[in-house]
Write a protein that holds these residues in place. Structure first.
Motif, PDB file in Angstrom:
ATOM      1  N   THR A 357     -43.846  -7.612  19.415  1.00 52.04           N
ATOM      2  CA  THR A 357     -44.024  -6.273  19.939  1.00 52.04           C
ATOM      3  C   THR A 357     -45.496  -5.978  19.732  1.00 52.04           C
ATOM      4  N   GLN A 358     -45.967  -5.242  20.713  1.00 52.37           N
ATOM      5  CA  GLN A 358     -47.445  -5.049  20.930  1.00 52.37           C
ATOM      6  C   GLN A 358     -47.541  -3.486  20.451  1.00 52.37           C
ATOM      7  N   ALA A 509     -51.482  -9.679  27.848  1.00 52.51           N
ATOM      8  CA  ALA A 509     -50.342  -9.901  28.517  1.00 52.51           C
ATOM      9  C   ALA A 509     -49.885 -11.291  28.123  1.00 52.51           C
ATOM     10  N   GLN A 510     -50.553 -12.280  28.087  1.00 51.78           N
ATOM     11  CA  GLN A 510     -49.959 -13.749  27.943  1.00 51.78           C
ATOM     12  C   GLN A 510     -49.473 -13.585  26.405  1.00 51.78           C
ATOM     13  N   LEU A 511     -50.327 -12.792  25.458  1.00 46.26           N
ATOM     14  CA  LEU A 511     -49.669 -13.150  24.045  1.00 46.26           C
ATOM     15  C   LEU A 511     -48.085 -12.028  23.944  1.00 46.26           C
ATOM     16  N   LYS A 512     -48.231 -11.375  24.795  1.00 46.71           N
ATOM     17  CA  LYS A 512     -46.629 -10.648  25.071  1.00 46.71           C
ATOM     18  C   LYS A 512     -45.695 -11.675  25.475  1.00 46.71           C
ATOM     19  N   VAL A 567     -50.236  -6.144  33.200  1.00 44.77           N
ATOM     20  CA  VAL A 567     -50.872  -7.504  33.793  1.00 44.77           C
ATOM     21  C   VAL A 567     -50.034  -8.515  32.986  1.00 44.77           C
ATOM     22  N   ARG A 568     -49.452  -9.453  33.916  1.00 45.17           N
ATOM     23  CA  ARG A 568     -48.902 -10.692  33.482  1.00 45.17           C
ATOM     24  C   ARG A 568     -49.678 -11.847  33.759  1.00 45.17           C
TER      25      ARG A 568
END
Length: 573
Positions: A357-358, A509-512, A567-568
């Protein structure tokens, strides 16, 4: 180094072992002072027997015995010095880590100071320095006084009276200098702290013309410290001069008394010479101790402060490494008070975060955002409630174990002297692949390559040589180094330009994508494009908590209708 447990126990056990080793020092001191009788005994024999018998063989025998005794005494003095040096080094090895950790712990509570390390250095220098020898030798003064009584009661009585006078001067010196030296040490510590703070804020001071006002605050403390130090030094110097006069006067008196006794056939010339040497040896340590009393008092004050510092330091307990967390976070009814504040910084804070979760946390200044972040990474322990990572209270988790899974970027970014690679790897031996992976994840790889030397670029003290934005981006890469499961970012875009903000959005985005639980603290809630949840803190309480769209719809109705496109980025390898 004793691992785990309380630092107070470490201190007491270390001091206990030091006292045991001091037994050898005391034994050597006893032998050294006994062997100090060699010179007067040799003089006595030469003047009273050798000169009258004219026996060269006896003289040679006595000479060899005296030289042997003196060589043994010198060897014991060298061994005593070596033992004291090794005790001081061992003391630093045993307590240095605990003192250093205690200062870091105090800094977390807002009490940053290097005084405890200076106190440890003061104690260590005193033990290994020359000041301690007169103090070790002074207790053996009665041995020489007894020898003087053996030569003649009048000489023993005169020397004893002189010793009493010098001991009285030592006590007066203690009473007159103890207070000023103690107050001078405290005032000097305050002045040094003010100077260190000024050095850390040099840019602000110079840019806004604050130097004269900062100096005006520092100067009275420095002047008071100097005044007290000068007062103690002047008193000590006066008493030291008086003690020197007393000792020289006694030396003349003992020689005159000896001559009178020789004239009246109550003593031999050899005994007169031996008596003069004995009294000089008896009173010399006392006089030297008076001269070095200021240093001894400073070391004693440092020892007491060090003991007090360590007694309030809790060392992390030995803990079995726990399984790698998934990033599940649970905050249960947290309450926290800053020392000296009546109102709580946080009150009844409760929420849960699933792995990956962010969460965006926003709110007005002094609403408790940074305090909550520091509790979530284990830097602060709540007064009530708990913060749990995968069911484990994070404040009880071993820092060395937890740190492998936690990434943190504070508001005020500090980098350490060393290379960029060393800073990203958290000062451990850099793993080249992981360093580059963290830099790419933080979007800072290309920026680092533009630096002279790239990843081997040497960063100066406090990040000297880098801009605020560069330091913040390298700090982000440091937070993403290793097998991270939770990342806490406190105002991560405060110093970033457009390129840096774009890199930060891509990193989030990359952490997600990597299922890393991420907490972002910001004053700009609309800039958190990837957040799943959002929290608004106000006066230490949760004012709003829910999905990003719902919270934005309440605090910014015109901007909460549509969620910006996420943003992915590519999933990290």
């Amino acid at each position: 180094m004793i691992e785990g447990g309380s630092a107070k126990l470490l201190f007491s056990s270390t001091m206990s072992l030091c006292r045991r080793n001091f037994i050898y020092v005391v034994v050597f001191s006893c032998a050294i002072n006994i062997l100090m009788l060699t010179a007067p005994i040799y003089m006595l024999q030469v003047f009273d027997r050798i000169l009258s018998s004219r026996s060269a063989e006896t003289l040679l025998t006595l000479f060899i015995i005296a030289i042997f005794a003196v060589s043994v005494m010198s060897a014991l003095e060298a061994l005593r010095s070596v033992i004291l040096v090794r005790i001081s080094s061992w003391l630093d090895e045993q307590l240095g880590d605990a003192v250093f950790a205690g200062q870091v712990s105090m800094a977390l509570q807002g009490q940053a100071s290097a005084q405890a390390l200076r106190d440890l250095e003061n104690v260590r220098s005193f033990i290994s320095g020359p000041t301690i020898f007169p103090i070790l030798d002074a207790p053996w003064t009665p041995l020489f006084l007894c020898a003087l009584f053996f030569l003649h009661p009048y000489m023993g009585a005169l020397a004893s009276a002189g010793a009493v006078m010098l001991f009285a001067l030592a006590l007066v010196n203690e009473m007159l200098t103890r207070g000023p030296i103690g107050r001078a040490s405290m005032m000097a510590a305050k002045a040094n702290a003010a100077a260190e703070q000024a050095a850390r804020n040099a840019d602000v001071i110079e840019a806004m013309g604050m130097l004269q006002w900062v100096r005006a605050r520092w100067r009275p403390m420095q002047n008071e410290a100097l005044r007290l130090q000068n007062l103690a030094s002047e008193r000590s110097a006066q008493i030291s001069s008086l003690s020197k006069f007393v000792r020289l006067a006694l030396q003349i008196a003992i020689m005159s008394l000896g001559a009178y006794l020789v004239i009246n056939n109550a003593m031999t010339p050899g005994a007169m010479i031996a008596g003069s040497i004995l009294m000089g040896r008896a009173l010399s340590p006392v006089e030297q101790a008076i001269g070095s009393w200021k240093t001894a008092i400073s070391a004693r004050s440092a020892y007491r402060r060090l003991r007090q510092h360590i007694s309030t330091t809790e060392m992390p307990p030995d803990a079995m490494p726990l399984p790698q967390p998934t990033g599940k976070f649970e905050v249960d009814n947290i309450g926290f008070f800053h020392p000296g504040h009546e109102a709580p910084a946080l009150n009844q804070i409760s929420f849960k975060l699933a792995p990956g979760t962010q969460l965006g946390i926003t709110g007005p200044t002094a609403s408790g955002k940074t305090t909550l972040a520091r509790i979530m990474i284990g830097n602060l322990k709540p007064k009530v409630g708990s913060a749990r990572l995968d069911g484990v209270d994070i404040s009880e988790w071993s820092n060395s174990d937890l740190g492998r899974y936690i990434g943190y970027v504070p508001q005020d970014v500090e980098l350490f002297p060393g290379t960029v690679a060393e800073n990203i790897s958290r000062l451990a031996e850099p793993d080249a692949e992981q360093v580059v992976a963290a830099a790419r994840l933080g979007g800072v790889h290309e920026m680092i390559l533009r630096l002279p030397g790239g990843y081997e670029y040497e960063i100066g003290e406090a990040g000297k040589g880098l801009s605020g934005g560069q330091k913040q981006r390298i700090a982000l890469a440091r937070a993403l180094y290793g097998d991270i499961k939770v990342v806490v970012l406190d105002e991560p875009n405060a110093h970033l330009d457009g390129e840096g903000e774009a890199a930060l959005r891509l990193a989030l985005a990359q952490l997600k994508e990597a299922n890393v639980t991420t907490i972002i603290i910001t004053h700009r809630p609309t800039g958190i494009d990837n957040a799943d949840m959002m929290m608004v803190l106000k006066d230490g309480r949760i004012d709003q908590f829910g999905s990003r769209e719902d919270v934005l719809a309440k605090i910014l109705p015109s901007q909460g209708k549509a969620r910006p496109q996420v943003v992915r980025g590519p999933r990290p390898a």
